[in-house]
Design an enzyme around this catalytic site. Structure first.
Site, PDB file in Angstrom:
ATOM      1  N   HIS A 291       0.834  -1.206   0.000  1.00  0.00           N
ATOM      2  CA  HIS A 291       0.000   0.000   0.000  1.00  0.00           C
ATOM      3  C   HIS A 291       0.872   1.259   0.000  1.00  0.00           C
ATOM      4  CE1 HIS A 291      -3.713  -2.249   0.484  1.00  0.00           C
ATOM      5  NE2 HIS A 291      -3.203  -2.891   1.511  1.00  0.00           N
TER       6      HIS A 291
ATOM      7  N   LEU B 100     -11.648   1.924  -3.967  1.00  0.00           N
ATOM      8  CA  LEU B 100     -10.327   1.393  -4.305  1.00  0.00           C
ATOM      9  C   LEU B 100      -9.923   1.832  -5.698  1.00  0.00           C
ATOM     10  CD1 LEU B 100      -7.871  -0.560  -3.845  1.00  0.00           C
ATOM     11  CD2 LEU B 100      -9.254  -2.315  -4.989  1.00  0.00           C
TER      12      LEU B 100
ATOM     13  N   ARG C 261     -21.728  -2.187 -12.846  1.00  0.00           N
ATOM     14  CA  ARG C 261     -21.609  -2.796 -11.514  1.00  0.00           C
ATOM     15  C   ARG C 261     -22.885  -2.578 -10.712  1.00  0.00           C
ATOM     16  NH1 ARG C 261     -19.231  -6.917  -8.826  1.00  0.00           N
ATOM     17  NH2 ARG C 261     -19.050  -6.450  -6.601  1.00  0.00           N
TER      18      ARG C 261
ATOM     19  N   VAL D 255     -15.299  -5.141  -1.154  1.00  0.00           N
ATOM     20  CA  VAL D 255     -15.584  -4.663   0.200  1.00  0.00           C
ATOM     21  C   VAL D 255     -17.037  -4.227   0.310  1.00  0.00           C
ATOM     22  CG1 VAL D 255     -15.128  -2.838   1.892  1.00  0.00           C
ATOM     23  CG2 VAL D 255     -13.229  -3.976   0.746  1.00  0.00           C
TER      24      VAL D 255
ATOM     25  N   ALA E 224     -10.992   2.015   3.294  1.00  0.00           N
ATOM     26  CA  ALA E 224      -9.979   2.466   2.342  1.00  0.00           C
ATOM     27  C   ALA E 224      -8.768   3.098   3.015  1.00  0.00           C
ATOM     28  CB  ALA E 224     -10.595   3.464   1.359  1.00  0.00           C
ATOM     29  N   ILE E 225      -8.714   3.077   4.334  1.00  0.00           N
ATOM     30  CA  ILE E 225      -7.636   3.755   5.052  1.00  0.00           C
ATOM     31  C   ILE E 225      -6.269   3.173   4.707  1.00  0.00           C
ATOM     32  CG2 ILE E 225      -7.744   2.318   7.130  1.00  0.00           C
ATOM     33  CD1 ILE E 225      -7.269   6.157   7.013  1.00  0.00           C
ATOM     34  N   ASP E 226      -6.201   1.894   4.309  1.00  0.00           N
ATOM     35  CA  ASP E 226      -4.929   1.305   3.879  1.00  0.00           C
ATOM     36  C   ASP E 226      -4.316   2.076   2.717  1.00  0.00           C
ATOM     37  OD1 ASP E 226      -4.478  -0.780   5.627  1.00  0.00           O
ATOM     38  OD2 ASP E 226      -5.593  -2.246   4.459  1.00  0.00           O
TER      39      ASP E 226
END
Length: 367
Positions: free
Chosen positions: A96, A240, A203, A179, A268-270
């Site tokens: 990441h 993402l 989607r 997710v 999404a913090i990664d």
């Protein structure tokens, strides 16, 4: 090849990068596997199980780095590990990079070969290693959000599914990928009113077909996000962009309109977080309040359920790891485009365009 598996030292990280079954497979292919003592305990795997599988147990992570040509981890190297990275050493893990300039600069300077789980992408456009962890994180986001909505946690005191005569909670999910869809399944199953926003109309059509009737799909745009964030009791950030920093699709001003005691879970913090007010937290200290809104921004959400996560992760990583060990990263990347896409750094050069673009760095493709 000598393959090393250190114990994870990130706070509250209980996963391990390889299980005994993987060790046995590596040994069948003629490789040596070193495992740091205690590496698997958080996932319920004893040192004795590794020893029976044929691994050589070592006392310290420094020995892993000193002796191994190929290091397998779960999370990115931390500052304590930086001095032990060796030029030309292959490190296979979640990096990441877009979330950390310091990590990016350090890995460039170390001249290792950095192969990132999160950018391995197959011919179908899927992320086979990221997917199982996204499934876990998506499901856990609802579990954790529900907990922090409780009054003792200073949340709104609202039950996600409601009861007869009392309306259920409003769950808003930004991002309809792995997710987001897993979060929606769990929230809808509990009985919440769920809205999924995404920028991909195809989607949204797919999600509309497969989701139960208490799930509504909306095109993700500033207007719709602003309206739904204001309504949310629980907001899940699930945006993402492969290799790049997550965009701030939820602004500080939007957060200020949320109900007191509402909860944000920014999965999404990664990759830096998709909510402007998000900042990384840990399982030991998972939340903070801003504008009277609870923020849950743990950077390794699946680490809390390490048994499940470790087995799901290693199911996906082991075939790639064996290919890299058997062939070396160069041949493995030439023969398998998924591995090629996983290469982010090569001996001081950035080989992933999204990472290079994030920090305005020069980019050199592999090959």
């Amino acid at each position: 090849m000598i393959v090393g598996v250190p114990k994870e030292i990130k706070p509250d990280e209980y996963r391990v990068a390889f299980i005994p079954a993987g060790v046995e497979e590596m040994l069948k292919h003629g490789h040596t596997v070193l495992v740091e003592k205690g590496a698997g305990l958080g996932s319920g795997i004893s040192d004795e199980e590794y020893a029976r599988a044929g691994a050589k147990l070592v006392d310290k992570f420094q020995e892993i780095y000193n002796q191994s040509q190929f290091v397998m981890k779960v999370k990115e190297p931390l500052p304590e590990e930086y001095p032990f990275l060796k030029e030309g050493q292959i490190v296979f893990t979640f990096f990441h990079f877009a979330a950390s300039k310091k990590l990016t600069d350090t890995i460039i300077k170390s001249k290792i070969v950095a192969i990132a789980y999160e950018t391995i992408r197959d011919e179908h456009g899927q992320h086979p290693i990221l997917t199982p962890m996204s499934e876990v994180a998506g499901r856990m986001s609802i579990q954790e959000g529900a907990k922090f909505l409780e009054n003792p946690m200073h949340g709104r005191g609202i039950l996600l599914g409601g009861v007869p005569g009392v309306a259920p909670a409003e769950v808003v999910i930004i991002g309809g990928g792995v997710v987001g869809s897993n979060a929606a399944k769990v929230a809808a199953g509990i009985g919440a009113r769920v809205t999924i926003l995404d920028i991909n109309l195809d989607r949204l059509r797919y999600l509309d077909d497969i989701m139960p009737k208490n799930v509504v799909t909306l095109m993700s745009n500033i207007h719709n996000i602003r309206e739904k964030v204001r309504d949310a009791d629980l907001l899940i950030g699930a945006v993402l962009i492969e290799g790049s920093r997550a965009p701030h699709v939820v602004t500080r001003e939007m957060v200020q309109t949320m109900k007191p005691g509402a909860v944000i879970v920014d999965v999404a913090i990664d990759q830096g977080g998709c909510v402007e007010t998000s900042k990384p937290t840990t399982h030991s200290n998972p939340i903070y309040r801003e504008y009277d809104v609870i923020h849950y921004c743990v950077t390794n959400i699946p680490g809390a359920v390490a048994y499940t996560s470790t087995h799901a992760l290693t199911n996906a990583t082991t075939p790639y790891a064996i290919a890299i060990a058997d062939k070396g990263y160069e041949r493995a990347a030439r023969e398998n485009p998924a591995i090629l896409r996983g290469i982010n750094m090569i001996k001081g050069s950035v080989a992933n365009k999204a990472v290079a673009d994030t920090f305005g760095m020069s980019y050199r493709a592999f090959g």
